[in-house]
Design a protein around this motif. Structure first.
Motif, PDB file in Angstrom:
ATOM      1  N   ASP A   5      -1.057  11.229  12.537  1.00  0.00           N
ATOM      2  CA  ASP A   5       0.053  11.811  10.893  1.00  0.00           C
ATOM      3  C   ASP A   5       1.027  12.173  11.885  1.00  0.00           C
ATOM      4  O   ASP A   5       1.553  12.603  11.384  1.00  0.00           O
ATOM      5  N   ARG A   6       1.645  11.850  13.444  1.00  0.00           N
ATOM      6  CA  ARG A   6       2.523  12.226  13.664  1.00  0.00           C
ATOM      7  C   ARG A   6       3.539  10.984  13.245  1.00  0.00           C
ATOM      8  O   ARG A   6       4.631  11.074  13.538  1.00  0.00           O
ATOM      9  N   LEU A   7       2.948   9.849  12.560  1.00  0.00           N
ATOM     10  CA  LEU A   7       3.796   8.929  12.605  1.00  0.00           C
ATOM     11  C   LEU A   7       4.692   8.901  11.362  1.00  0.00           C
ATOM     12  O   LEU A   7       6.222   7.960  11.265  1.00  0.00           O
ATOM     13  N   ALA A   8       4.739  10.275  10.295  1.00  0.00           N
ATOM     14  CA  ALA A   8       5.494  10.163   9.765  1.00  0.00           C
ATOM     15  C   ALA A   8       5.361  11.801   9.094  1.00  0.00           C
ATOM     16  O   ALA A   8       5.397  12.089   7.602  1.00  0.00           O
ATOM     17  N   ASP A   9       5.790  11.942  10.306  1.00  0.00           N
ATOM     18  CA  ASP A   9       5.537  13.867   9.852  1.00  0.00           C
ATOM     19  C   ASP A   9       7.039  14.680   9.977  1.00  0.00           C
ATOM     20  O   ASP A   9       7.573  15.721   9.965  1.00  0.00           O
ATOM     21  N   GLY A  10       8.076  13.706  10.118  1.00  0.00           N
ATOM     22  CA  GLY A  10       9.204  14.040  10.358  1.00  0.00           C
ATOM     23  C   GLY A  10      10.129  14.588  11.504  1.00  0.00           C
ATOM     24  O   GLY A  10      10.976  15.491  11.290  1.00  0.00           O
ATOM     25  N   ALA A  11       9.091  14.830  12.641  1.00  0.00           N
ATOM     26  CA  ALA A  11       9.353  14.561  13.954  1.00  0.00           C
ATOM     27  C   ALA A  11      10.011  14.078  15.165  1.00  0.00           C
ATOM     28  O   ALA A  11       9.748  12.580  14.658  1.00  0.00           O
ATOM     29  N   TYR A  12      10.865  13.887  14.935  1.00  0.00           N
ATOM     30  CA  TYR A  12      11.998  12.837  15.742  1.00  0.00           C
ATOM     31  C   TYR A  12      11.917  12.817  17.580  1.00  0.00           C
ATOM     32  O   TYR A  12      12.785  12.331  18.163  1.00  0.00           O
ATOM     33  N   ASP A  13      11.490  13.628  18.306  1.00  0.00           N
ATOM     34  CA  ASP A  13      12.382  14.569  19.587  1.00  0.00           C
ATOM     35  C   ASP A  13      11.724  13.671  20.581  1.00  0.00           C
ATOM     36  O   ASP A  13      12.315  13.327  21.495  1.00  0.00           O
ATOM     37  N   GLY A  14      10.360  12.668  20.059  1.00  0.00           N
ATOM     38  CA  GLY A  14      10.236  11.567  21.217  1.00  0.00           C
ATOM     39  C   GLY A  14       8.802  12.130  22.110  1.00  0.00           C
ATOM     40  O   GLY A  14       7.960  11.379  23.133  1.00  0.00           O
ATOM     41  N   ALA A  26      12.290   2.617  12.749  1.00  0.00           N
ATOM     42  CA  ALA A  26      11.600   3.627  13.932  1.00  0.00           C
ATOM     43  C   ALA A  26      12.119   4.193  14.820  1.00  0.00           C
ATOM     44  O   ALA A  26      13.183   3.890  15.741  1.00  0.00           O
ATOM     45  N   TYR A  27      11.946   5.015  14.666  1.00  0.00           N
ATOM     46  CA  TYR A  27      11.759   5.965  16.425  1.00  0.00           C
ATOM     47  C   TYR A  27      11.236   6.529  17.923  1.00  0.00           C
ATOM     48  O   TYR A  27      10.050   6.152  16.953  1.00  0.00           O
ATOM     49  N   ASN A  28      12.282   5.500  18.981  1.00  0.00           N
ATOM     50  CA  ASN A  28      11.071   5.466  20.222  1.00  0.00           C
ATOM     51  C   ASN A  28      10.185   6.780  20.743  1.00  0.00           C
ATOM     52  O   ASN A  28      11.178   8.303  20.454  1.00  0.00           O
ATOM     53  N   ARG A  29       9.487   7.263  21.065  1.00  0.00           N
ATOM     54  CA  ARG A  29       8.911   8.060  22.413  1.00  0.00           C
ATOM     55  C   ARG A  29      10.106   8.136  23.007  1.00  0.00           C
ATOM     56  O   ARG A  29      11.126   7.183  23.370  1.00  0.00           O
ATOM     57  N   ILE A  30      10.034   9.269  23.743  1.00  0.00           N
ATOM     58  CA  ILE A  30      10.697   9.602  24.672  1.00  0.00           C
ATOM     59  C   ILE A  30      10.057   8.308  25.767  1.00  0.00           C
ATOM     60  O   ILE A  30       9.179   8.476  26.581  1.00  0.00           O
ATOM     61  N   MET A  31      10.777   7.042  26.906  1.00  0.00           N
ATOM     62  CA  MET A  31      10.106   6.389  28.260  1.00  0.00           C
ATOM     63  C   MET A  31      10.686   7.199  29.277  1.00  0.00           C
ATOM     64  O   MET A  31      11.910   7.617  29.875  1.00  0.00           O
ATOM     65  N   ASN A  43      -0.533  -0.857  25.038  1.00  0.00           N
ATOM     66  CA  ASN A  43      -0.343  -0.020  23.308  1.00  0.00           C
ATOM     67  C   ASN A  43       0.262  -0.055  22.241  1.00  0.00           C
ATOM     68  O   ASN A  43       1.665  -0.555  23.662  1.00  0.00           O
ATOM     69  N   LEU A  44       1.003   0.721  21.332  1.00  0.00           N
ATOM     70  CA  LEU A  44       2.053   1.247  20.970  1.00  0.00           C
ATOM     71  C   LEU A  44       2.246   2.690  20.518  1.00  0.00           C
ATOM     72  O   LEU A  44       1.549   3.507  20.723  1.00  0.00           O
ATOM     73  N   ALA A  45       3.459   2.984  20.463  1.00  0.00           N
ATOM     74  CA  ALA A  45       3.934   4.541  20.612  1.00  0.00           C
ATOM     75  C   ALA A  45       5.183   4.959  19.584  1.00  0.00           C
ATOM     76  O   ALA A  45       5.893   3.903  20.292  1.00  0.00           O
ATOM     77  N   LEU A  46       5.000   5.646  18.276  1.00  0.00           N
ATOM     78  CA  LEU A  46       6.703   5.805  17.861  1.00  0.00           C
ATOM     79  C   LEU A  46       6.236   7.156  17.637  1.00  0.00           C
ATOM     80  O   LEU A  46       5.684   7.178  17.177  1.00  0.00           O
ATOM     81  N   ALA A  47       8.062   7.326  17.673  1.00  0.00           N
ATOM     82  CA  ALA A  47       8.102   8.754  17.593  1.00  0.00           C
ATOM     83  C   ALA A  47       7.731   9.110  15.637  1.00  0.00           C
ATOM     84  O   ALA A  47       6.954   9.637  15.224  1.00  0.00           O
ATOM     85  N   GLU A  48       8.478   8.172  15.285  1.00  0.00           N
ATOM     86  CA  GLU A  48       8.104   8.275  13.380  1.00  0.00           C
ATOM     87  C   GLU A  48       8.770   7.002  13.111  1.00  0.00           C
ATOM     88  O   GLU A  48       9.641   6.032  13.762  1.00  0.00           O
ATOM     89  N   LEU A  49       8.088   6.750  12.035  1.00  0.00           N
ATOM     90  CA  LEU A  49       8.720   6.132  11.380  1.00  0.00           C
ATOM     91  C   LEU A  49       9.026   6.549  10.110  1.00  0.00           C
ATOM     92  O   LEU A  49       8.440   6.308   8.792  1.00  0.00           O
ATOM     93  N   GLU A  50      10.308   5.581   9.081  1.00  0.00           N
ATOM     94  CA  GLU A  50      10.400   5.654   8.358  1.00  0.00           C
ATOM     95  C   GLU A  50      10.955   4.234   7.302  1.00  0.00           C
ATOM     96  O   GLU A  50      11.059   3.304   7.995  1.00  0.00           O
ATOM     97  N   ILE A  51       9.951   4.088   5.785  1.00  0.00           N
ATOM     98  CA  ILE A  51      10.278   3.402   5.472  1.00  0.00           C
ATOM     99  C   ILE A  51      11.264   3.352   4.070  1.00  0.00           C
ATOM    100  O   ILE A  51      10.669   3.925   2.953  1.00  0.00           O
ATOM    101  N   TYR A  52      12.065   2.613   3.331  1.00  0.00           N
ATOM    102  CA  TYR A  52      12.992   1.803   2.516  1.00  0.00           C
ATOM    103  C   TYR A  52      12.044   1.328   1.636  1.00  0.00           C
ATOM    104  O   TYR A  52      11.778   0.052   1.896  1.00  0.00           O
TER     105      TYR A  52
END
Length: 681
Positions: A341-350, A379-384, A460-469
């Protein structure tokens, strides 16, 4: 690429401003602008801006209010998609500006007490500084004004104040170690009563924090936070480490203002010069709101100004708050479950993210709930925190599917039911920055968007947010190449692209008036935001028969024009981003040529293949305002420019100059820089 700006305070703090900081609501000072998209925490019908202010001040951590349709009050914490204030002129009962039918008038009611904190306790900034200091003025800064300055210089991040320095970042170190807990913003400025200067985490007094700028901050754009003097010069560091460069701010500009600015300290936009320094995409306009005059940089009709200060067609994020799924879920020590549920929750901080826990068959997916033609994803990445993390998200694959088994544990590589959209950038971006992937095929109907590793790579995969248009003709001409792009909306369904041959192509070489989707001219002029009459004078001075105004913003000329796609003159009058108005004479009326108010017909002379080929050699013209055009640079302000041009018209007319042109480069299929969605760079 890393840049950092340091700046001491630039705006003088008067007693009047201190009163405003302490809470007295000022309608003029607190008006922000008109917006298409906000995130509302609470809404209620009201009769005035003041009633909305009182309602939302009772809510915790609310700094902005948004009024819509003359009566709807929204307490908001996010906003996007700026429009000219003329789109927000429906009054409340109190006769104040209260939005439009689908737009919001936004006002500030308090200081920002919540921030998009990215991480804390980073000590290596000295390698990335550009120092901008103010040694002539003893002026104070607060955290909100620092955010204003950093947004104005188009930075993406800023830092907490340290020794009265405001620090702006375009990016930040590739590898960081986040240290994050609950944020408290209660450190007041000693010399600005009631004004917040810093925040810290509850388990630490460290204030060396970094904040993301793009998602919740907005300010009036007519007045700058710093002086735009002609004698101010600052070097820019492109590759770290950067040495400190001293820049002295002054209270008055004795040698004058840079083009587009005016006032004693050169902080006010001047629409009569250099398009008010609004750039090549926006037009400087003056608008009365609540009986107060504001200056704005307005995008052409049909587009909005996005978070990155660029004009684009507004689209809803299809993924917002929809169901998301992971092949497995990682339980991160100290942070908990990194669930789907964190993939499209509107939180971008990573700092929080969606994270899988099965490197051999990892995937993440969003269910769009119905079929869409997907145009692109952000796609918005996590903090690396390590180089290994980069390697796991580099060139991530984006796939599309009508049907996807969310319970599958099989790998994605050999799944024949998945269609490739595209791949992420070869080098993933640090958290807080968008990675854009344009789909290769705009006709694929899909219900699921899936992310997985490319090729045979595991991890493994990790993303902070995914927007689709969705797709659109404004993106890569809808993948139609040189053909005409048509948008069809299926009833209660998706937007579908149709590519057809142009049927209304013509050459014009006699005095003519008309509105068209595409026009190929012989000369393109680099002086944006001109009036129709000013464009006509430019074309006359170069002895051209016909003038062209693109989107009411850009000027072109020619004796022979190739036109395609007859449009309603009503669209040209509005300055729609897809329009080009062709005219021979111009008598100004209501800020446009009177001929624009008349209906015209297409000439009977159709373009021959040879004529089209000859014109195509001179320039490449696309279907929207964002299409690249080659302009001859004229670097002078509008007033002396017109005098020089008129003098040229009265004197013997000069020999025509050939247009300088080159093939514009098209947007990359995946992008790791910038965030504008368009057909060309």
């Amino acid at each position: 690429m890393l840049f950092i700006f340091y700046i001491f305070s630039v705006v003088a703090i008067s007693m009047e401003m201190i009163v405003k900081i302490l809470g007295a609501f000022d309608l003029k000072e607190n008006y922000i602008g008109c917006f298409k998209d906000v995130r509302s925490i609470k809404e209620k019908r009201v009769k005035s801006v003041e009633e909305c202010e009182n309602l939302c001040k009772a809510e915790e951590n609310i700094s902005l209010i948004a009024l819509k349709n003359g009566k709807e009050c929204n307490c908001i914490n996010r906003l996007d998609a700026a429009l000219p204030s003329s789109d927000c002129m429906l009054p409340c009962t109190s006769d104040e500006a209260c939005g439009g039918k689908e737009t919001y008038s936004v006002y500030r009611i308090d200081q920002y007490t919540t921030h998009d904190d990215v991480w804390g306790d980073i000590s290596e900034y000295e390698n990335y500084f550009i120092l901008i200091s103010n040694i002539s003025l003893n002026i104070s800064y607060n955290l909100q004004r620092c955010a204003h300055f950093c947004l104005e210089v188009n930075a993406t991040f800023f830092m907490g104040l340290e020794q009265s320095l405001c620090k702006c970042l375009y990016n930040y170190p590739d590898v960081v170690a986040p240290n994050k807990s609950e944020l408290q913003c209660n450190e007041m400025c000693s010399d600005l009563p009631g004004s917040i200067c810093n925040c810290h985490y509850i388990d630490s007094q460290n204030t060396n924090l970094v904040y993301a700028l793009r998602f919740q901050y907005e300010f009036q754009r007519g007045r700058s936070t710093y002086a735009h003097c002609t004698d101010v010069f600052t070097d820019i560091c492109h590759v770290p480490p950067c040495k400190h460069i001293e820049f002295t701010e002054i209270s008055d500009c004795r040698k004058g203002c840079k083009d587009g600015w005016k006032g004693e300290s050169c902080k006010e936009r001047d629409c009569t010069s250099n398009n008010g320094d609004c750039g090549i995409e926006m037009k400087c306009v003056e608008i009365l709101v609540n009986k107060n005059l504001y200056v704005e940089c307005a995008c052409p009709f049909g587009t909005v100004r996005n978070k990155w200060q660029q004009c684009e067609v507004f689209r809803n994020n299809l993924a917002n708050r929809l169901d998301s799924f992971l092949s497995s879920t990682y339980n991160m020590p100290g942070r908990g479950l990194m669930s789907a549920d964190r993939l499209a929750d509107g939180a971008y901080d990573g700092y929080m993210m969606a994270h899988t826990n099965d490197p051999k068959t990892a995937w993440m997916a969003v269910d769009l709930s119905m079929l869409y033609c997907v145009g692109f994803v952000r796609a918005y990445n996590r903090i690396m925190e390590s180089e290994e993390m980069y390697m796991l998200i580099n060139e991530f694959a984006v796939k599309l599917s009508k049907n996807f088994d969310i319970n599958t544990k099989a790998g994605m590589k050999s799944n024949d039911e998945l269609f490739l959209c595209g791949y992420g950038p070869k080098k993933a971006l640090q958290g807080g920055n968008p990675m854009i992937v344009f789909c290769q095929n705009f006709t694929v109907l899909s219900k699921f968007v899936i992310i997985h590793q490319p090729g045979e790579r595991e991890g493994n995969l990790a993303l902070a947010e995914l927007e689709i248009y969705e797709v659109g003709c404004d993106i890569l001409n809808g993948r139609c190449g040189e053909k005409k792009c048509n948008e069809d909306r299926v009833k209660n369904g998706p937007l579908v692209i149709r590519c057809t041959d142009w049927t209304d192509v013509a050459t014009i070489n006699t005095p003519w008036y008309g509105c068209y989707e595409q026009v190929e001219a012989e000369f393109y002029f680099l002086e944006y935001g001109m009036t129709y009459l000013e464009c006509k004078i430019v074309c006359d001075s170069r002895d051209y028969l016909l003038s062209v105004m693109k989107a009411g913003l850009k000027c072109a000329c020619g004796d022979k024009l190739l036109v395609k796609g007859k449009l309603s003159t009503r669209l040209c009058k509005k300055g729609h981003f897809r329009t080009n108005f062709v005219y021979a004479e111009c008598e100004m009326k209501s800020e446009v040529c009177s001929s624009l108010l008349e209906t015209t017909t297409l000439p009977n002379t159709l373009a021959t293949p040879n004529a089209f080929a000859n014109l195509s050699e001179q320039t490449t013209v696309g279907p929207v305002i964002s299409t690249s055009m080659m302009y001859i640079i004229i670097g002078i302000s509008s007033a002396p420019l017109l005098l020089a041009i008129i003098a040229g018209v009265l004197a013997k007319r000069r020999k025509k100059e050939p247009a300088k042109s080159a093939k514009p480069s098209s947007y990359a299929e995946s992008s790791s820089v910038g965030s504008k969605v368009t057909d060309t760079e």
